[in-house]
Design an enzyme around this catalytic site. Structure first.
Site, PDB file in Angstrom:
ATOM      1  N   GLU A   1       0.803  -1.219   0.000  1.00  0.00           N
ATOM      2  CA  GLU A   1       0.000   0.000   0.000  1.00  0.00           C
ATOM      3  C   GLU A   1       0.842   1.277   0.000  1.00  0.00           C
ATOM      4  OE1 GLU A   1      -2.493  -3.376   1.053  1.00  0.00           O
ATOM      5  OE2 GLU A   1      -0.567  -2.670   1.852  1.00  0.00           O
TER       6      GLU A   1
ATOM      7  N   HIS B   1     -12.120  -6.945   7.202  1.00  0.00           N
ATOM      8  CA  HIS B   1     -12.786  -6.544   5.969  1.00  0.00           C
ATOM      9  C   HIS B   1     -14.028  -5.704   6.257  1.00  0.00           C
ATOM     10  CE1 HIS B   1     -10.386 -10.060   4.813  1.00  0.00           C
ATOM     11  NE2 HIS B   1     -10.313  -9.488   3.630  1.00  0.00           N
TER      12      HIS B   1
END
Length: 707
Positions: A438, A508
């Site tokens: 990321e 998530h």
């Protein structure tokens, strides 16, 4: 210096160049010494030196072209900056924090090199963040060449990017991420590692095995990384030969190169440090013997390139230059009062203005209504067709990393299909996959944006954005402000967010938007329906600021929030809330997935005789305070609700401001509704219990109405 100028192809230095190397070395040290004196006089507030690194840096500057090549430097690069064209006067203006400082306007510590006139990109304090940005800047050259955009972006065909650091910084993960991408992409990037053996007090052998990063990278040569080691960085001639070879390799588009040179640090790390606490007298004496300030002029005298008289005359000339510069800066004016918020955001492109308001022209939902994910995909396609500078990338964003197989397959196009089909339309140069890293995604995006591209990147889940947090908070959001508006990086970061997934669990289903809404310089957007997602995403892509675009993944394919394609010009300005439902008894201020739950509860409350007004903020930074004031004054009872946890959540700020500024407009205390202060669970029943549901809203309405 003109961008078309090139470095002469010479194999040896002229007398003038060799003498010029000493002039740079001596000037850099004199500036350091004068700044140190200024710190002791309380005219300078911080000082960090480049002592011992000057020979290598002076040599490197001879190999590069300011105004053509790009530079991502670190705090010891005084001699390099001086040789590229940053004057002693400009450095001292930064030392005293004057508004006349052309690099930062007095906003950054001295040693944070920046000069838009010669392409020294704004430097920050976190060590190692510059590596990924440099990869992105070098990557921009290749992508511009492939798309025929060099002229539009002011690039030339043989530019290179230089990134520098000390030996300690290469222990950072972002260094290794950058090498990974630089080699994979074969970008024209030169790493210059200035190895003085210490990161403050920690010796290099503690940083990584063998205390030699070049040795660790030798195995990468087979993959296209040129590695040059064994360079005496205290010898400017040897340094020149090494850097020249690396730069020539990158200019010829043969891929990246890395030079590791051994230098010394005869001064303490900074004036906040005392090296006598961790270096032995013998170590310090050895460094003093290698100091180029002493060894190089002796060599010039020995080789007959300077006479003693010429050497003293040169020193006197530099002394006079430095003294004049200090005299000018010592009494220079400080930053003007009231300018602390200037340049947080673009002052030329205002996404909150009426120019971005095309909402009134949107049609009503009809038989052709699309889901949120569909309209996001359509908007991306429309904007990429209109703007060739938009690049879309991230993990799994492309249809396929190997385009030749697309004739056989449907393609991936994102884990939620938001980018499906983009690669087929716009090609692999504009739509591509990144490594699973990321920080790499955001860091490279910053470099690409600095060179004129418009990166629209995807972080696959909000839960995994945290490795990129330093690039977002310390870099992306600060670039315009810290450079006094000389640099910018208007990156759009798309991030699926939130829960209500039935099985998403801890990693998530996370929100966490409040971690980003208090970052100055970063726009934060959070739509709740398809039409708003389209209009706000287009505004984000036409905005000149960095935008965190949060997409509630629970709402991607819901039917209750569908909308028609509003067309390629539809935009919604930032900071404009939407009144979802009119009411008279109490107001709900919310956003994202809780909007629909608030509506469901309001319908049931209406059957009980309770009229609820619902305000959807849509953007969280900026937010629509005028709309909040209007609804509070109308109903005089307020519930602030969101999906994230209650304590320290986004709603806490709204509740506090309403109570502070609108206290006498209220008939009851401001109430809040949010998730429990825990993680989202895997089992659907427990997830429902943790996250706010319509039943929770209804009970909150009843409670608030009774007060």
């Amino acid at each position: 210096m003109a961008k078309t100028e090139t470095v002469p192809d010479i194999t040896s230095l002229t007398r003038e160049q060799r003498v010029g190397l000493f002039r740079t070395i001596y000037a850099s040290r004199r500036i350091d010494d004068r700044e140190i004196m200024g710190k002791r006089q309380n005219k300078v507030y911080f000082q960090i030196n480049g002592a011992g690194h000057e020979a290598l840096q002076a040599a490197a500057a001879l190999c590069l072209v300011p105004g053509k090549d790009w530079f991502f430097l670190y705090y010891r690069d005084r001699a390099l900056s001086y040789a590229l064209g940053v004057s002693a006067r400009d450095m001292f203006m930064g030392s005293v924090g004057s508004r006349l400082d052309p690099a930062t306007g007095g906003r950054m510590m001295p040693g944070h090199w920046s000069d838009h006139r010669i392409n020294i990109f704004t430097t920050s304090s976190p060590t190692g963040t510059q590596f990924l940005q440099a990869v992105g800047a070098a990557e921009a050259l290749l992508r511009a060449e492939r798309e025929g955009l060099q002229g539009r972006l002011g690039m030339t065909s043989d530019e290179v990017v230089l990134v520098t650091s000390g030996d300690g910084t290469v222990a950072e993960g972002e260094f290794w991420e950058s090498v990974n991408s630089a080699v994979n992409l074969q970008v024209p990037l030169v790493y210059l590692i200035e190895d003085n053996g210490y990161a403050i007090s920690v010796p290099t052998e503690v940083q990584y095995p063998g205390a030699n990063v070049a040795a660790l990278l030798k195995g990468w040569e087979a993959q296209g990384l040129k590695v040059i080691d064994g360079v005496d960085g205290c010898d400017p001639v040897a340094s020149y030969e090494a850097v020249r070879e690396a730069v020539a390799h990158a200019r010829a588009r043969k891929g990246p190169a890395l030079v590791r040179a051994r230098v010394v640090r005869p001064y303490s790390h900074s004036l906040s440090d005392d090296e006598q606490l961790y270096k032995t007298p013998a170590q310090r004496e050895d460094e003093a013997r290698r100091d180029p300030l002493a060894t190089y002029p002796a060599r010039l005298l020995r080789e007959g390139l300077l006479t003693p008289g010429e050497l003293e005359a040169l020193k006197a000339e530099v002394d006079a230059e430095v003294d004049r510069a200090w005299e000018e800066a010592a009494d220079a004016p400080p930053p003007e009062s009231g300018t602390g918020s200037r340049h947080l955001y673009s002052e030329e492109v205002d996404p909150t203005s009426a120019a971005f308001d095309r909402e009134a022209h949107a049609g009503d939902q009809g038989t052709g209504a699309k889901t949120m994910i569909d309209l996001i995909n359509i908007t991306l396609k429309q904007e990429m067709a209109a703007n060739p500078l938009i690049l879309a990338f991230g993990e799994d964003v492309a249809d396929a990393s190997r385009p030749e197989i697309l004739d056989e397959l449907k393609g991936k196009g994102g884990v939620f299909k938001a980018t499906h089909g983009l690669q087929r339309i716009f090609g692999e140069n504009r739509v591509f996959n990144s490594p699973l890293a990321e920080a790499t995604i955001v860091g490279r995006a910053i470099g690409l944006a600095a060179r004129g591209f418009k990166p629209v990147v995807e972080i696959q889940f909000m839960d995994y954005i945290w490795p990129a947090m330093q690039q977002i908070r310390d870099e992306l959001a600060t670039i315009r402000w810290r450079s006094d508006n000389h640099f910018k990086a208007p990156v759009v970061i798309r991030v699926p967010i939130g829960g209500y997934l039935m099985g998403g669990s801890v990693y998530h289903s996370q929100c966490g938007e409040s971690s980003f809404t208090h970052i100055p310089g970063l726009r934060v957007v959070y739509p709740s329906r398809a039409l708003d997602a389209a209009g706000l995403l287009r505004t984000a892509m036409r905005c000149d600021d960095p935008v965190l675009f949060l997409e509630p993944k629970h709402l991607y394919r819901q039917t209750h929030n569908k909308g028609n394609d509003p067309g390629p010009d539809f935009m919604i300005p930032f900071g404009k809330a939407r009144t979802v439902r009119e009411g008279t008894d109490l107001s709900v201020i919310t956003y994202g997935s809780t909007v629909y739950r608030a509506v469901q509860a309001a319908r049931q409350a209406e059957a009980e005789g309770l009229s609820v007004e619902i305000l959807d903020l849509r953007t969280l930074n900026p937010y629509d305070w005028d709309a909040i004031v209007a609804t509070v004054k109308k109903t005089r009872r307020v519930l602030v609700a969101h999906e994230d946890t209650l304590q320290w959540g986004y709603g806490a700020e709204l509740a506090a401001r309403i109570a502070d500024d609108l206290f006498f407009e209220l008939d009851a205390p401001v109430k809040r509704l949010a998730a429990q202060d825990t993680w989202v669970a895997y089992h659907p029943a427990l997830e429902d219990e943790i996250l706010p549901q319509s039943t929770h809203f209804l009970e909150a309405y009843r409670t608030l109405a009774r007060i």
